[in-house]
Design a protein around this motif. Structure first.
Motif, short mmCIF file in Angstrom:
data_model
loop_
_atom_site.label_atom_id
_atom_site.label_comp_id
_atom_site.label_asym_id
_atom_site.label_seq_id
_atom_site.Cartn_x
_atom_site.Cartn_y
_atom_site.Cartn_z
N LEU A 123 -77.05 -30.33 -75.74
CA LEU A 123 -76.48 -29.23 -74.98
C LEU A 123 -77.53 -28.76 -73.98
O LEU A 123 -78.70 -28.59 -74.33
N VAL A 124 -77.10 -28.54 -72.73
CA VAL A 124 -77.96 -27.94 -71.70
C VAL A 124 -77.26 -26.68 -71.20
O VAL A 124 -76.07 -26.71 -70.89
N ILE A 125 -78.00 -25.58 -71.18
CA ILE A 125 -77.51 -24.34 -70.59
C ILE A 125 -78.31 -24.08 -69.32
O ILE A 125 -79.54 -23.97 -69.36
N ALA A 126 -77.62 -24.02 -68.20
CA ALA A 126 -78.26 -23.71 -66.92
C ALA A 126 -77.96 -22.26 -66.56
O ALA A 126 -76.83 -21.81 -66.71
N ASN A 152 -81.79 -20.23 -83.53
CA ASN A 152 -80.73 -20.32 -84.54
C ASN A 152 -79.73 -21.43 -84.24
O ASN A 152 -78.63 -21.45 -84.80
N PHE A 153 -80.13 -22.36 -83.39
CA PHE A 153 -79.19 -23.41 -82.98
C PHE A 153 -78.96 -24.39 -84.12
O PHE A 153 -79.89 -24.76 -84.84
N PRO A 154 -77.72 -24.84 -84.32
CA PRO A 154 -77.41 -25.73 -85.46
C PRO A 154 -77.79 -27.18 -85.18
O PRO A 154 -78.08 -27.57 -84.04
N ILE A 161 -78.75 -34.15 -85.93
CA ILE A 161 -80.11 -34.08 -85.42
C ILE A 161 -80.55 -32.62 -85.36
O ILE A 161 -79.85 -31.78 -84.80
N PRO A 162 -81.71 -32.28 -85.93
CA PRO A 162 -82.16 -30.88 -85.92
C PRO A 162 -82.39 -30.38 -84.50
O PRO A 162 -82.79 -31.13 -83.60
N ALA A 163 -82.16 -29.11 -84.31
CA ALA A 163 -82.42 -28.48 -83.02
C ALA A 163 -83.89 -28.64 -82.66
O ALA A 163 -84.76 -28.57 -83.53
#
Length: 251
Positions: A123-126, A152-154, A161-163
């Motif tokens: 995931l990418v947040i811009a 706290n990302f799952p 795959i771990p955050a």
């Protein structure tokens, strides 16, 4: 002409130096990427779905795929849409994919780097700071919220795959029509504020679309579980006894 020969030569040299310096400056200051269009959600599309994780409603919008070729670092890439949810990108050390973390407003990243994270399922947040308004991505409170969200990302929904290994990446990107955009490969979710409700919607978007379309999946997807309903095996029909032979005639 003879009397001013030296002056003319030096003037010509100066013009060449200035022209060369201008080209160097343009190359240094020009962005490493270009955009044909700033992506906007289709006007005829339905709203971006329910924020509840596990909802069957489609969350976000598709973006036409722009390919996934690896290009040498330093190559300027022109994307049809920005922010790009696919496209050519770097494959070199920490230049692409880039380390997963929150990048502050003054930390420069390039889409050629984080598009490779998308290719791996991240995931990418811009966030856009061009408006400089309270509550935008450069606001101190929003930066703090980014850090809490990241912490706290799952784990990823398919490969577990771990955050922090591949994503999420949260980075500034001003060349877009929205204050915030969340992306996975070929999918885009624009939003106006980074509040608690939006964060839940982002998590639902990620759970629904991540590791579904990206060209480089980092695991073998689990196979479908076999059905627990026993398969009925037809039994063979009982053999019929042959008819009795007729008794011999009396002599």
């Amino acid at each position: 002409m003879e009397r001013n020969r030296s002056r003319l030569i030096w003037a010509g040299v100066l013009v060449v130096i200035l022209a060369f310096g201008g080209l160097v400056y343009l190359n240094v200051t020009a962005p490493a990427y270009a955009c044909s269009n700033q992506w906007v959600a289709p006007a005829t599309a339905a709203p971006a779905g329910s924020p509840a994780p596990g909802s069957s409603t489609t969350i976000g919008f598709t973006q036409p795929d722009m390919g996934n070729s690896h290009v040498p670092p330093g190559t300027a890439v022109k994307y049809l849409y920005c922010p790009p949810a696919s496209g050519n990108h770097y494959f070199s050390g920490t230049l692409g994919p880039i380390p997963a973390r929150v990048y502050g407003p003054n930390e420069k990243t390039m889409p050629e780097g984080w598009v490779h994270n998308l290719e791996h399922g991240a995931l990418v947040i811009a966030y856009n700071c061009s408006g400089s308004a309270p509550g935008d991505g450069c606001d101190a409170a929003t930066q703090t919220a980014f850090g809490t969200f990241y912490s706290n990302f799952p784990n990823s929904p398919v490969c577990d795959i771990p955050a922090g290994q591949v994503g999420p990446v949260i980075t500034r990107f001003d060349t877009m029509a929205y204050p915030f955009v969340a992306m996975v490969w070929d999918w885009v979710l624009p939003f106006q504020t980074f509040d608690a409700a939006t964060q839940q919607q982002i998590l639902a978007f990620y759970a629904q679309h991540a590791e579904q379309n990206n060209p480089e999946l980092l695991c073998t997807p689990p196979s479908a579980e076999p059905s627990t309903v026993p398969t009925e095996v037809p039994t063979a029909a009982p053999a019929t006894e042959p008819p009795a032979s007729p008794a011999p005639a009396a002599s």
